[in-house]
Structure formats: structure tokens, C-alpha cells
Design a protein around this motif. Structure first.
Motif, PDB file in Angstrom:
ATOM      1  N   GLU A   1       0.829  -1.209   0.000  1.00 51.26           N
ATOM      2  CA  GLU A   1       0.000   0.000   0.000  1.00 51.26           C
ATOM      3  C   GLU A   1       0.858   1.251   0.000  1.00 51.26           C
ATOM      4  OE1 GLU A   1      -2.219  -0.979   3.506  1.00 51.26           O
ATOM      5  OE2 GLU A   1      -4.039  -1.298   2.332  1.00 51.26           O
ATOM      6  N   ILE A   2       1.931   1.236   0.752  1.00 54.31           N
ATOM      7  CA  ILE A   2       2.835   2.379   0.810  1.00 54.31           C
ATOM      8  C   ILE A   2       3.464   2.621  -0.557  1.00 54.31           C
ATOM      9  CG2 ILE A   2       5.007   3.239   1.777  1.00 54.31           C
ATOM     10  CD1 ILE A   2       4.209   1.683   4.369  1.00 54.31           C
ATOM     11  N   GLU A   3       3.936   1.556  -1.187  1.00 59.78           N
ATOM     12  CA  GLU A   3       4.577   1.709  -2.495  1.00 59.78           C
ATOM     13  C   GLU A   3       3.590   2.180  -3.551  1.00 59.78           C
ATOM     14  OE1 GLU A   3       6.939  -1.646  -3.625  1.00 59.78           O
ATOM     15  OE2 GLU A   3       8.155  -1.514  -1.831  1.00 59.78           O
ATOM     16  N   LEU A   4       2.366   1.678  -3.525  1.00 62.40           N
ATOM     17  CA  LEU A   4       1.361   2.149  -4.482  1.00 62.40           C
ATOM     18  C   LEU A   4       1.029   3.620  -4.258  1.00 62.40           C
ATOM     19  CD1 LEU A   4      -1.067  -0.897  -4.684  1.00 62.40           C
ATOM     20  CD2 LEU A   4       0.452  -0.044  -6.482  1.00 62.40           C
TER      21      LEU A   4
ATOM     22  N   VAL B   1       3.088   5.903  -3.037  1.00 63.27           N
ATOM     23  CA  VAL B   1       4.235   6.661  -3.535  1.00 63.27           C
ATOM     24  C   VAL B   1       4.213   6.691  -5.058  1.00 63.27           C
ATOM     25  CG1 VAL B   1       6.754   6.699  -3.701  1.00 63.27           C
ATOM     26  CG2 VAL B   1       5.661   6.237  -1.508  1.00 63.27           C
ATOM     27  N   LEU B   2       3.946   5.558  -5.667  1.00 59.80           N
ATOM     28  CA  LEU B   2       3.875   5.479  -7.129  1.00 59.80           C
ATOM     29  C   LEU B   2       2.821   6.427  -7.674  1.00 59.80           C
ATOM     30  CD1 LEU B   2       4.599   4.142  -9.852  1.00 59.80           C
ATOM     31  CD2 LEU B   2       2.889   2.404  -9.330  1.00 59.80           C
ATOM     32  N   SER B   3       1.674   6.440  -7.075  1.00 61.41           N
ATOM     33  CA  SER B   3       0.603   7.308  -7.575  1.00 61.41           C
ATOM     34  C   SER B   3       0.961   8.783  -7.441  1.00 61.41           C
ATOM     35  CB  SER B   3      -0.714   7.008  -6.866  1.00 61.41           C
ATOM     36  OG  SER B   3      -0.671   7.410  -5.530  1.00 61.41           O
ATOM     37  N   ARG B   4       1.686   9.135  -6.394  1.00 53.89           N
ATOM     38  CA  ARG B   4       2.089  10.536  -6.225  1.00 53.89           C
ATOM     39  C   ARG B   4       3.232  10.931  -7.149  1.00 53.89           C
ATOM     40  NH1 ARG B   4       3.929  10.626  -0.982  1.00 53.89           N
ATOM     41  NH2 ARG B   4       3.133   8.597  -0.489  1.00 53.89           N
ATOM     42  N   GLN B   5       4.153  10.012  -7.417  1.00 51.81           N
ATOM     43  CA  GLN B   5       5.336  10.355  -8.188  1.00 51.81           C
ATOM     44  C   GLN B   5       5.178  10.109  -9.684  1.00 51.81           C
ATOM     45  OE1 GLN B   5       8.625   8.245  -6.464  1.00 51.81           O
ATOM     46  NE2 GLN B   5       8.706   9.579  -4.691  1.00 51.81           N
ATOM     47  N   CYS B   6       4.363   9.160 -10.057  1.00 54.05           N
ATOM     48  CA  CYS B   6       4.352   8.710 -11.446  1.00 54.05           C
ATOM     49  C   CYS B   6       2.993   8.853 -12.108  1.00 54.05           C
ATOM     50  CB  CYS B   6       4.811   7.253 -11.486  1.00 54.05           C
ATOM     51  SG  CYS B   6       4.917   6.530 -13.112  1.00 54.05           S
ATOM     52  N   LEU B   7       1.936   8.723 -11.370  1.00 58.69           N
ATOM     53  CA  LEU B   7       0.620   8.635 -11.981  1.00 58.69           C
ATOM     54  C   LEU B   7      -0.228   9.893 -11.811  1.00 58.69           C
ATOM     55  CD1 LEU B   7      -0.257   4.991 -10.933  1.00 58.69           C
ATOM     56  CD2 LEU B   7       0.726   5.781 -13.082  1.00 58.69           C
ATOM     57  N   GLU B   8       0.399  11.031 -11.574  1.00 56.50           N
ATOM     58  CA  GLU B   8      -0.365  12.259 -11.393  1.00 56.50           C
ATOM     59  C   GLU B   8      -0.894  12.824 -12.710  1.00 56.50           C
ATOM     60  OE1 GLU B   8       2.228  14.847  -9.234  1.00 56.50           O
ATOM     61  OE2 GLU B   8       1.491  14.097  -7.329  1.00 56.50           O
ATOM     62  N   ARG B   9      -0.620  12.145 -13.784  1.00 52.99           N
ATOM     63  CA  ARG B   9      -1.079  12.608 -15.087  1.00 52.99           C
ATOM     64  C   ARG B   9      -1.679  11.436 -15.846  1.00 52.99           C
ATOM     65  NH1 ARG B   9       3.861  10.976 -15.150  1.00 52.99           N
ATOM     66  NH2 ARG B   9       4.885  10.157 -16.983  1.00 52.99           N
ATOM     67  N   ARG B  10      -2.371  11.745 -16.887  1.00 51.89           N
ATOM     68  CA  ARG B  10      -2.968  10.690 -17.712  1.00 51.89           C
ATOM     69  C   ARG B  10      -1.888  10.091 -18.606  1.00 51.89           C
ATOM     70  NH1 ARG B  10      -7.768   8.722 -18.607  1.00 51.89           N
ATOM     71  NH2 ARG B  10      -8.347   8.026 -20.681  1.00 51.89           N
ATOM     72  N   ILE B  11      -1.777   8.782 -18.595  1.00 50.94           N
ATOM     73  CA  ILE B  11      -0.794   8.083 -19.417  1.00 50.94           C
ATOM     74  C   ILE B  11      -1.568   7.413 -20.554  1.00 50.94           C
ATOM     75  CG2 ILE B  11       0.949   6.270 -19.439  1.00 50.94           C
ATOM     76  CD1 ILE B  11       1.541   7.028 -16.535  1.00 50.94           C
ATOM     77  N   PRO B  12      -1.180   7.707 -21.801  1.00 52.75           N
ATOM     78  CA  PRO B  12      -2.011   7.341 -22.946  1.00 52.75           C
ATOM     79  C   PRO B  12      -2.156   5.846 -23.244  1.00 52.75           C
ATOM     80  CG  PRO B  12       0.028   8.366 -23.688  1.00 52.75           C
ATOM     81  CD  PRO B  12      -0.007   8.463 -22.198  1.00 52.75           C
ATOM     82  N   ASN B  13      -1.169   5.026 -22.909  1.00 47.36           N
ATOM     83  CA  ASN B  13      -1.322   3.606 -23.234  1.00 47.36           C
ATOM     84  C   ASN B  13      -0.547   2.730 -22.250  1.00 47.36           C
ATOM     85  OD1 ASN B  13       1.429   3.332 -24.184  1.00 47.36           O
ATOM     86  ND2 ASN B  13       0.779   4.393 -26.053  1.00 47.36           N
ATOM     87  N   LEU B  14      -0.822   1.448 -22.336  1.00 47.84           N
ATOM     88  CA  LEU B  14      -0.258   0.482 -21.392  1.00 47.84           C
ATOM     89  C   LEU B  14       1.256   0.355 -21.518  1.00 47.84           C
ATOM     90  CD1 LEU B  14      -0.878  -1.542 -19.176  1.00 47.84           C
ATOM     91  CD2 LEU B  14      -1.325  -3.248 -20.939  1.00 47.84           C
ATOM     92  N   GLU B  15       1.781   0.467 -22.730  1.00 51.50           N
ATOM     93  CA  GLU B  15       3.223   0.340 -22.933  1.00 51.50           C
ATOM     94  C   GLU B  15       3.983   1.454 -22.213  1.00 51.50           C
ATOM     95  OE1 GLU B  15       1.054   0.265 -25.635  1.00 51.50           O
ATOM     96  OE2 GLU B  15       1.058  -1.924 -25.706  1.00 51.50           O
ATOM     97  N   ILE B  16       3.495   2.675 -22.323  1.00 50.74           N
ATOM     98  CA  ILE B  16       4.146   3.802 -21.645  1.00 50.74           C
ATOM     99  C   ILE B  16       4.017   3.644 -20.135  1.00 50.74           C
ATOM    100  CG2 ILE B  16       4.069   6.301 -21.257  1.00 50.74           C
ATOM    101  CD1 ILE B  16       3.265   6.598 -24.194  1.00 50.74           C
ATOM    102  N   LEU B  17       2.855   3.221 -19.668  1.00 51.80           N
ATOM    103  CA  LEU B  17       2.654   2.999 -18.239  1.00 51.80           C
ATOM    104  C   LEU B  17       3.629   1.942 -17.716  1.00 51.80           C
ATOM    105  CD1 LEU B  17       1.085   3.401 -15.597  1.00 51.80           C
ATOM    106  CD2 LEU B  17      -0.517   1.651 -16.414  1.00 51.80           C
ATOM    107  N   SER B  18       3.739   0.831 -18.420  1.00 51.94           N
ATOM    108  CA  SER B  18       4.656  -0.232 -18.002  1.00 51.94           C
ATOM    109  C   SER B  18       6.096   0.262 -17.968  1.00 51.94           C
ATOM    110  CB  SER B  18       4.550  -1.428 -18.949  1.00 51.94           C
ATOM    111  OG  SER B  18       3.282  -1.996 -18.862  1.00 51.94           O
ATOM    112  N   SER B  19       6.478   1.032 -18.976  1.00 52.33           N
ATOM    113  CA  SER B  19       7.836   1.579 -19.032  1.00 52.33           C
ATOM    114  C   SER B  19       8.103   2.533 -17.873  1.00 52.33           C
ATOM    115  CB  SER B  19       8.033   2.299 -20.367  1.00 52.33           C
ATOM    116  OG  SER B  19       9.257   2.970 -20.387  1.00 52.33           O
ATOM    117  N   GLU B  20       7.149   3.399 -17.589  1.00 54.17           N
ATOM    118  CA  GLU B  20       7.313   4.360 -16.488  1.00 54.17           C
ATOM    119  C   GLU B  20       7.394   3.657 -15.137  1.00 54.17           C
ATOM    120  OE1 GLU B  20       6.043   8.068 -16.342  1.00 54.17           O
ATOM    121  OE2 GLU B  20       6.169   8.372 -18.507  1.00 54.17           O
ATOM    122  N   ILE B  21       6.565   2.648 -14.951  1.00 46.36           N
ATOM    123  CA  ILE B  21       6.594   1.904 -13.688  1.00 46.36           C
ATOM    124  C   ILE B  21       7.910   1.158 -13.540  1.00 46.36           C
ATOM    125  CG2 ILE B  21       5.569  -0.027 -12.425  1.00 46.36           C
ATOM    126  CD1 ILE B  21       2.841   0.967 -13.423  1.00 46.36           C
TER     127      ILE B  21
END
Length: 64
Positions: free
Chosen positions: A5-8, A10-30
Motif C-alpha cells: 500500500e505504501i509503495e502504491l 508513492v507510485l501514484s504521487r510520483q508517477c501517476l499524477e497525469r494521464r498516461i495514454p497507453n499500457l506500454e508507456i505505463l509499463s515503461s514508467e513503472i
């Protein structure tokens, strides 16, 4: 709260604050975020002991 839960959070605050257009970019960013996080070797300091947590959370978890 557990470590996942802590890591998710942090991830949502650091990486997911914007709309990511597709799954490939999301996977790469994660993957990039995860790699950087693993290099830092974060640790958690739990400021209470199991006994204290059980006492405090007794209402939620009445029997062990």
C-alpha cells in the motif's frame, strides 16, 4: 498499512499524477520508477512493536 500500500501510494504521487495514454508507456514508467526505487534501497522504520500494535488495534482484530 502494509508495504505494498505504501509503495502504491508513492507510485501514484510520483508517477501517476497525469494521464498516461497507453499500457506500454505505463509499463515503461513503472519499470523505471521501480528500478530507481530499488537502487535507493528504501527501508521502513516501524515506531511500534507488534505487542503495541495488537493492543492499539484490538478493536479491529479482537482475537489472534
Amino acid at each position: 498499512m502494509n508495504q505494498v500500500e505504501i509503495e502504491l501510494s508513492v507510485l501514484s504521487r510520483q508517477c501517476l499524477e497525469r494521464r498516461i495514454p497507453n499500457l506500454e508507456i505505463l509499463s515503461s514508467e513503472i519499470a523505471t520508477w521501480e528500478s530507481e526505487l530499488n537502487q535507493q534501497k528504501p527501508s521502513f522504520y516501524w515506531s511500534f512493536k507488534t505487542k503495541d500494535a495488537r493492543k492499539k488495534m484490538q478493536r479491529l482484530y479482537p482475537s489472534i
